[in-house]
Enzyme design. Structure first.
Site, PDB file in Angstrom:
ATOM      1  N   ASP A 113      -8.737  22.577 -67.605  1.00  0.00           N
ATOM      2  CA  ASP A 113      -8.633  23.595 -68.661  1.00  0.00           C
ATOM      3  C   ASP A 113      -7.252  24.236 -68.726  1.00  0.00           C
ATOM      4  OD1 ASP A 113     -11.421  23.206 -68.998  1.00  0.00           O
ATOM      5  OD2 ASP A 113     -11.790  24.624 -67.365  1.00  0.00           O
TER       6      ASP A 113
ATOM      7  N   GLN B 199      -9.655  16.907 -66.815  1.00  0.00           N
ATOM      8  CA  GLN B 199      -9.907  17.777 -65.657  1.00  0.00           C
ATOM      9  C   GLN B 199      -8.595  18.179 -64.976  1.00  0.00           C
ATOM     10  OE1 GLN B 199     -12.098  14.685 -65.552  1.00  0.00           O
ATOM     11  NE2 GLN B 199     -13.355  15.841 -66.936  1.00  0.00           N
TER      12      GLN B 199
ATOM     13  N   LYS C 152      -4.124  21.197 -71.695  1.00  0.00           N
ATOM     14  CA  LYS C 152      -3.479  19.876 -71.815  1.00  0.00           C
ATOM     15  C   LYS C 152      -3.597  19.322 -73.234  1.00  0.00           C
ATOM     16  CE  LYS C 152      -6.132  18.174 -68.572  1.00  0.00           C
ATOM     17  NZ  LYS C 152      -6.781  19.371 -68.040  1.00  0.00           N
TER      18      LYS C 152
ATOM     19  N   GLY D 192     -12.915  18.699 -72.026  1.00  0.00           N
ATOM     20  CA  GLY D 192     -12.918  19.338 -73.337  1.00  0.00           C
ATOM     21  C   GLY D 192     -11.507  19.713 -73.721  1.00  0.00           C
ATOM     22  N   HIS D 193     -11.052  19.181 -74.834  1.00  0.00           N
ATOM     23  CA  HIS D 193      -9.700  19.487 -75.312  1.00  0.00           C
ATOM     24  C   HIS D 193      -9.799  20.144 -76.678  1.00  0.00           C
ATOM     25  CE1 HIS D 193      -7.535  16.160 -72.824  1.00  0.00           C
ATOM     26  NE2 HIS D 193      -7.967  17.157 -72.112  1.00  0.00           N
TER      27      HIS D 193
END
Ligand code: IMP
Length: 429
Positions: free
Chosen positions: A13, A222, A16, A40-41
């Site tokens: 988180d 991650q 990125k 999750g992006h």
């Protein structure tokens, strides 16, 4: 050789997604190499917000090839949903390629993820419940189903029959009902039909791209301390988010990697369980969580927040042999007051240089802090280092000096333009 790995330098988180999207506008390939839809992006372009769990951020660039590499575990319905939403929102997308060696996540993986977590009781890991751990377990146990088999109707039938017989025994041990072969096969065959055109030997494609000196960006998911070997085991994910994972999960060799940039927040967060040396369980932690809207993209869980842990960050720079750091979310620390940074670990009265492997020892580590002056006001309009106040500049310099790693980019807001480039020479070499 213009190849670049963007790796999470902390516990994930680190923002990125924004960085990969920004640098990806230049890349000819953007490649995910580990994990699945536990990641999750968020990418914000003008007033459009894209939330990706599987698709590489490079999919938003029409001239880019977006690759899901062989080290990944892929949930077909999750991927199809993301594709549908992205295709509906954006007229021109990049080309998608899915590795024929990547593994498929099935509903029994998600079920077993939840059952195993429940069975762990107080020692639960706090997984994302996406079936990631059980899918990697199957891969290691040589019981996984790869994309190549999944999109081949006859092979898929034979493999699923064999694997489901074992999975149903595992479900029975937990007192759960069996999963019927017929409906599962039907449903997943329809997903396979839609994904078949994208599945190919991406290892070969990437080897050719590297040999042809194309710009290839490897997008880490991650973060370093969630790595199965280098992270805070057992509170880790089941894959290799570290920079070396880019080789394991795409079929390219270590000498093909040119630069590695590690993305770190100006503070620290983690989701799920596990020791967190600089955690702030007070109003400062709560203020960082609110100012930074630190809630998970995948699970919506509030993230645990704490001071910047430079001991961990220095370790991360070494593990990933980083060429440079990208420091994000400096804007979130505005108005927090004086800022502490962790510059030492003490365990049972002794100084130790890095994280101990024994998780009980790590949970007893006491942080040694230095206090640095904080800053006020909105940083988001800054476009050069000189636009940022003296205290921001000293904070960044302190990070560089302690980690012995240059800071290449600063991020001061979620939008592409809220970014300050310091060292363009560290990006593509
Ligand atoms: P799993 O990957 O779902 O098995 O979860 C294992 C651990 O990794 C849990 O603590 C999760 O919260 C954490 N985790 C997995 N993916 C991410 C991510 O993308 N960001 C932050 N933490 C993650």
């Amino acid at each position: 050789m213009p190849t670049l790995v963007i790796v999470g330098a902390q516990w994930g988180d680190e923002a990125k997604g924004k960085i990969v999207d920004w640098l990806g506008s230049d890349a000819e390939y953007v490649v995910r190499y580990s994990g699945g839809n536990n990641a999750g992006h968020t990418v914000i372009i003008g007033d459009q917000v894209f939330k990706f769990h599987l698709l590489p951020a490079g999919i938003l660039h029409p001239n880019c090839v977006a690759v899901l590499g062989s080290g990944m575990v892929i949930c077909p319905e999750g991927l199809l949903k993301e594709l549908d939403v992205t295709q509906a929102a954006q007229a021109r997308l990049g080309t998608l390629k899915i590795s024929s060696a990547a593994h498929v996540v099935f509903p029994y993986h998600r079920k077993l993820d939840m059952l195993e977590e429940e069975a762990r009781g107080a020692n639960k890991i706090g997984t994302t419940s996406r079936g990631i751990g059980p899918a990697y377990q199957d891969k290691v146990a040589r019981m996984g189903i790869r994309m190549a088999e999944f999109v081949h109707p006859q092979h898929f039938r034979t493999r699923l029959e064999a694997v489901l017989a074992v999975k149903n025994k595992q479900l029975e041990m937990f007192g759960e009902p069996k999963i019927e072969f017929g409906p599962l096969f039907e449903q997943y065959s329809s997903y396979a039909d839609r994904l078949r055109p994208y599945v190919c030997d991406t290892d070969w494609d990437l080897q050719e791209a590297v040999a042809g000196r194309k710009k290839v960006l490897f997008e880490g998911a991650q973060g370093t301390f969630l790595d199965l070997d280098c992270g805070t085991y057992p509170y880790v994910t089941s894959s290799h988010p570290i920079a070396s994972g880019a080789c394991l999960g795409t079929g390219i060799g270590p000498r093909a990697i040119d630069n590695v940039l590690g993305v770190c927040k100006a503070y620290t967060t983690r989701v799920g369980s596990g020791p967190f040396v600089t955690e702030l369980e007070d109003e400062i932690g709560a203020k960082i969580r609110e100012q930074g809207q630190e809630y998970g993209t995948t699970t919506g869980r509030g993230r645990r927040c704490g001071w910047l842990d430079l001991v961990a960050l220095r370790q991360s720079c070494r593990i990933n042999s980083m060429s440079g750091l990208i420091v994000t979310r400096l804007d979130v620390l505005s108005g927090i007051g004086d800022l502490k940074v962790c510059t030492g670990y003490r365990l049972d009265g002794r100084d130790i240089p890095s994280m101990p492997a024994n998780i009980d020892d790590l949970s007893r580590v006491e942080p040694v802090y230095e206090t640095l002056p904080g800053w006020e006001g909105d940083l988001r309009s800054a476009r050069a280092l000189s636009d940022l106040g003296r205290n921001v500049q000293s904070y960044v310099k302190f990070i560089e000096d302690f980690t012995q790693t240059p800071v290449a980019i600063l991020s001061i807001g979620p939008d592409r333009k809220e970014t300050v480039m310091l060292r363009p020479d560290l990006i593509w070499g």
